[in-house]
Design an enzyme around this catalytic site. Structure first.
Site, PDB file in Angstrom:
ATOM      1  N   ALA A  32      -3.223   8.732  -7.095  1.00  0.00           N
ATOM      2  CA  ALA A  32      -3.421   8.140  -8.879  1.00  0.00           C
ATOM      3  C   ALA A  32      -3.533   9.924  -8.918  1.00  0.00           C
ATOM      4  O   ALA A  32      -3.210   9.505 -10.528  1.00  0.00           O
ATOM      5  CB  ALA A  32      -4.621   7.439  -8.591  1.00  0.00           C
ATOM      6  N   GLU A 110       7.407  -8.265  -3.867  1.00  0.00           N
ATOM      7  CA  GLU A 110       7.629  -8.143  -2.411  1.00  0.00           C
ATOM      8  C   GLU A 110       6.222  -7.196  -2.255  1.00  0.00           C
ATOM      9  O   GLU A 110       5.762  -6.357  -3.592  1.00  0.00           O
ATOM     10  CB  GLU A 110       8.624  -6.988  -2.186  1.00  0.00           C
ATOM     11  CG  GLU A 110       9.553  -7.994  -2.097  1.00  0.00           C
ATOM     12  CD  GLU A 110      10.974  -7.061  -1.816  1.00  0.00           C
ATOM     13  OE1 GLU A 110      10.474  -6.246  -1.868  1.00  0.00           O
ATOM     14  OE2 GLU A 110      11.949  -7.201  -1.795  1.00  0.00           O
ATOM     15  N   LYS A 112       4.172  -3.943  -1.692  1.00  0.00           N
ATOM     16  CA  LYS A 112       4.422  -2.438  -1.467  1.00  0.00           C
ATOM     17  C   LYS A 112       4.173  -1.561  -0.768  1.00  0.00           C
ATOM     18  O   LYS A 112       2.499  -1.375  -0.422  1.00  0.00           O
ATOM     19  CB  LYS A 112       4.007  -1.609  -3.091  1.00  0.00           C
ATOM     20  CG  LYS A 112       4.547  -0.553  -3.023  1.00  0.00           C
ATOM     21  CD  LYS A 112       4.656  -0.125  -4.834  1.00  0.00           C
ATOM     22  CE  LYS A 112       5.186   1.190  -4.835  1.00  0.00           C
ATOM     23  NZ  LYS A 112       5.142   2.523  -4.492  1.00  0.00           N
ATOM     24  N   CYS A 410     -40.627  15.023   7.406  1.00  0.00           N
ATOM     25  CA  CYS A 410     -41.650  15.824   7.975  1.00  0.00           C
ATOM     26  C   CYS A 410     -41.911  16.875   8.899  1.00  0.00           C
ATOM     27  O   CYS A 410     -43.117  17.267   8.879  1.00  0.00           O
ATOM     28  CB  CYS A 410     -42.371  14.435   9.185  1.00  0.00           C
ATOM     29  SG  CYS A 410     -41.765  14.464  10.746  1.00  0.00           S
TER      30      CYS A 410
HETATM   31  S1  IVH Z   1      12.085  -1.026  -3.514  1.00  0.00           S
HETATM   32  C1  IVH Z   1      15.923   1.034  -6.045  1.00  0.00           C
HETATM   33  N1  IVH Z   1      10.627  -2.652  -2.108  1.00  0.00           N
HETATM   34  O1  IVH Z   1       8.346   2.666  -3.217  1.00  0.00           O
HETATM   35  C2  IVH Z   1      14.841   0.270  -5.370  1.00  0.00           C
HETATM   36  N2  IVH Z   1      10.978   0.677  -2.959  1.00  0.00           N
HETATM   37  O2  IVH Z   1       8.008   3.379  -5.375  1.00  0.00           O
HETATM   38  C3  IVH Z   1      13.951   0.716  -4.581  1.00  0.00           C
HETATM   39  N3  IVH Z   1       8.320   0.582  -1.090  1.00  0.00           N
HETATM   40  O3  IVH Z   1      10.725   4.711  -2.977  1.00  0.00           O
HETATM   41  C4  IVH Z   1      12.563   0.779  -3.894  1.00  0.00           C
HETATM   42  N4  IVH Z   1       8.015  -0.996  -0.532  1.00  0.00           N
HETATM   43  O4  IVH Z   1       9.715   3.612  -0.678  1.00  0.00           O
HETATM   44  C5  IVH Z   1      11.154  -1.148  -2.212  1.00  0.00           C
HETATM   45  N5  IVH Z   1       9.332  -3.526  -1.102  1.00  0.00           N
HETATM   46  C6  IVH Z   1       9.518  -2.396  -1.699  1.00  0.00           C
HETATM   47  C7  IVH Z   1       9.151  -1.134  -1.592  1.00  0.00           C
HETATM   48  C8  IVH Z   1       9.223  -0.331  -1.852  1.00  0.00           C
HETATM   49  C9  IVH Z   1       7.468   0.400  -0.720  1.00  0.00           C
HETATM   50  C10 IVH Z   1       8.801   1.775  -1.568  1.00  0.00           C
HETATM   51  C11 IVH Z   1      10.469   2.539  -2.081  1.00  0.00           C
HETATM   52  C12 IVH Z   1      10.428   3.007  -2.760  1.00  0.00           C
HETATM   53  C13 IVH Z   1       8.936   3.692  -3.486  1.00  0.00           C
HETATM   54  C14 IVH Z   1       9.042   3.747  -5.056  1.00  0.00           C
END
Ligand code: IVH
Length: 670
Positions: A32, A110, A112, A410
């Protein structure tokens, strides 16, 4: 500082943190805080376009390859994603999509995954290479390390649609939370390096010269994107492609959903923000992608990130802050618990100023020292925790912290028994213990005395007015009015709630007495089995242990407590005061309605209203006086209340007549 100077400063800070994160796996700021630096830089560059340079970190993804592994050039660059930090930002992105694109937009949502981005290469269906993202163009060759991950297929299943001659599949390598915890425990036991979180442990496990070390680490993989592809089927939608990856044998996350409105996308984000801790792996947001591949083509990409996807980031659960001091608090059992006094920091949705350090061994293992910058974590409902120190920020000469030898309250000796991890103050008259015992007596789960909070208890025990729980009942209006913060009204209110507490059922008193090993659930079981305190006083250890859900340990502890003459005398004082000693006796009806809420309205032929309610309660159910969302059934007799009936209809709550009610009482279902 002028804008140009700040831009230069931000760039060098970001470069520094990039190196720590991507090359050393030892970040010293939370994600963050890093994101905040990037946002500030981007805002300055937007306001002063003349300061923007092509080599600014806002113009390319972070990592740069190091020399440990051979470089791999990505034919299709591995881009990163733009972030949305609020629903407003997500909304702005979504609206832009819907304006820009001809036709309806479907979104694939999806999770992350908080891991390491990886590109896997297959030639004629065989695994040939794995590469990290690196700077997006050039990554590192970690083929042999990734080969040890069971979830990564080594040979693709011969799907009906045929396998491309060359195929790059991208996804995330991650370490499940349980495996991360186990790894850290093992590392701690062998004096090895501790990892700050599952992401770092995944990175550290991949960055091994010797793949046999990686093989011992429990890593896994989720596939979510394609890189370079030669031959094979073509797709019109991302969701089709994901299904195909699944058929080839790649793990595809089961929580991916295709949704057709932004409202549904928000709901998905909200749901996973609330439920993120139910997953066995860490996620730090949701990735929202445009499903239609032709629409993606229309949108294109910037130099850094595609326009057709965005990462909705959850609020941070880890933050760095200053550890001002380590103090020890004494609980009602005398247990001495070290805790961290922190520079207050907003994390996991609230401001945290103190965090427990559990016990002596934990402080030693973490080696946090007053003056350290520490990582504070507050995840979900879990109590705030100090993860560890940021060693690179440790001032020189900082002294190791040692557990005190004497009680801070104490001054008596603190004792740690052989083979136990907890340290105790053994002086029963220790002011901190006395106060904590009184506070516990008045707490919600015990006698529930409103107004008898920590401050008041400290004042009352501090000036000697209260030493044991029975003293609470001798307090007078005059005495209370002399306390700081009390006037007549507040003093009267406290006296009223002290008086009201005399009528609490037996299990609450047992909870409040502070009997070792006896929590509120155990107290309920003991109360239910014996029904009256006198029968507990008369019961042998065997009789106690024979009660349902009461084991040897609780039985011995209860017996020991009441065999102590001082405790027995206190019980007699409570009896004289008129504190209730009775509790609900053991239920005789089967508890078929446990957890159910049933409202009765009107008169039933076989029952009076009261008798119907009694029958519900005897079977473990509740029977409140009004209908709400929490009501499971409404039982309707003759001349029912119109309001209750219409509320039940409005909320769609099942309405039962007399025969259905009889069945409900018998089987728990109408
Ligand atoms: S798509 C061009 N899908 O997040 C699209 N990334 O901040 C590329 N990540 O480098 C990424 N879960 O390491 C995608 N379901 C997901 C993901 C994902 C994690 C990570 C990945 C990427 C970073 C981007």
């Amino acid at each position: 500082m002028d804008a140009a100077a700040r831009v230069a400063e931000l760039r060098s800070l970001i470069e520094y943190h990039n190196r720590r994160y991507f090359e050393l796996d030892e970040p010293e700021v939370s994600d963050a805080e890093y994101d905040e630096l990037v946002r500030e830089l981007r805002a300055l560059e937007d306001a002063h376009p003349d300061l923007l340079t092509p080599d600014s970190p806002t113009q390319r993804p972070g990592g740069a390859p190091t020399s440990l592994f051979a470089p791999v050039t990505h034919a299709v660059p591995m881009m990163s994603l733009d972030n949305a930090f609020s629903f407003d930002e997500l909304q702005a992105w979504g609206k832009r999509m819907e304006r820009y694109i001809s036709g309806d937009v479907d979104y694939v949502c999806e999770l992350k995954i908080d891991g390491i981005a990886m590109s896997l290469r297959y030639e004629r269906g065989r695994y040939v290479q794995a590469a990290t993202r690196g700077d997006g163009t050039t990554g590192e060759d970690v083929t042999e390390n990734v080969r040890t991950i069971a979830a990564v297929p080594k040979a693709l299943k011969n799907g009906a649609a045929g396998i491309p001659t060359a195929l790059e599949v991208r996804g995330e390598v991650y370490m499940p939370i349980a495996s991360f915890t186990a790894l850290n425990e093992a590392q701690g036991a062998s004096g090895g390096r501790l990892f700050a979180n599952p992401r770092n442990s995944a990175a550290g496990s991949l960055r091994q010269k010797d793949p046999s070390i990686t093989a011992k680490r429990d890593l896994s993989f989720w596939a979510y994107q394609l890189g370079a592809v030669e031959g094979g089927p073509t797709f019109t939608r991302h969701s089709e492609m994901l299904a195909w990856l699944g058929r080839l044998g790649f793990p595809v996350n089961p929580n991916i959903e295709t949704l057709d409105t932004l409202d549904d996308v928000f709901a998905y984000c909200q749901r996973w923000m609330a439920n993120r801790h139910d997953l066995p792996y860490e996620i730090d947001g949701v990735v929202v992608k445009v499903d239609d591949l032709a629409q993606r083509g229309e949108l294109g990409s910037t130099s850094k990130a595609p326009r057709w996807a965005i990462a909705f980031k959850f609020p941070p659960e880890e933050r760095n802050t200053l550890l001002k001091d380590i103090l020890v608090s004494i609980g009602r059992t005398g247990k001495a618990t070290p805790f961290a006094q922190l520079e207050p920091v907003f994390v996991g949705g609230s401001t945290v100023g103190v965090a427990t350090l559990h016990n002596e061994d934990q402080v030693r293992a973490k080696d946090v020292r007053p003056g350290d910058t520490v990582v504070v974590r507050k995840a979900g409902d879990v109590i705030p925790e100090v993860v560890g120190p940021v060693l690179s920020k440790r001032p020189t000469g900082l002294r190791k912290w040692h557990f005190p030898k004497t009680c801070p309250s104490c001054g008596g000796p603190l004792q740690r028994l052989e083979g136990e991890s907890d340290t105790f103050c053994t002086n029963l008259d220790c002011p901190a213990q006395v106060a904590a015992r009184i506070e516990h007596w008045g707490s919600r789960g015990a006698m529930d005395i409103e107004g008898l909070g920590e401050k008041t208890v400290y004042a009352l025990t501090g000036n000697g007015l209260v030493r044991t729980v029975s003293d609470v009942y001798a307090l007078t209006l005059e005495q209370l009015m002399q306390l700081e913060g009390f006037a007549e009204i507040s003093a009267r209110k406290l006296l009223d709630s002290i008086e009201a507490s005399k009528a609490r059922p037996l299990d609450r008193m047992l909870t409040g007495l502070n009997i070792r090993h006896l929590g509120s659930e155990g107290a309920k079981r003991v109360a239910r089995a014996f029904g009256h305190l006198d029968r507990i006083l008369d019961a042998s250890e065997e009789e106690l242990a024979a009660a349902e859900g009461v084991g040897q340990v609780i039985a011995a502890s209860v017996r020991e407590f009441f065999d102590n003459p001082a405790n027995r005398a206190e019980v007699e004082r409570l009896r004289e005061i008129g504190v209730n000693f009775e509790g609900p006796a053991a239920p005789t009806e089967p508890q078929v309605l446990a957890g159910k809420s049933i409202v009765v309205t009107g008169t039933l032929p076989g029952y009076s209203r009261e008798a119907a309610e009694e029958a519900i309660k005897a079977r473990g159910g509740k029977s409140p006086g009004s209908v709400s969302k929490k009501t499971d059934y409404v039982v309707v007799g003759e001349a029912p209340g119109a309001a209750k009936l219409s509320k039940a209809e409005e909320l769609g709550i099942p309405i039962l007549d007399e025969p259905a009610f009889a069945r409900l009482l018998e089987r728990g279902e109408p």
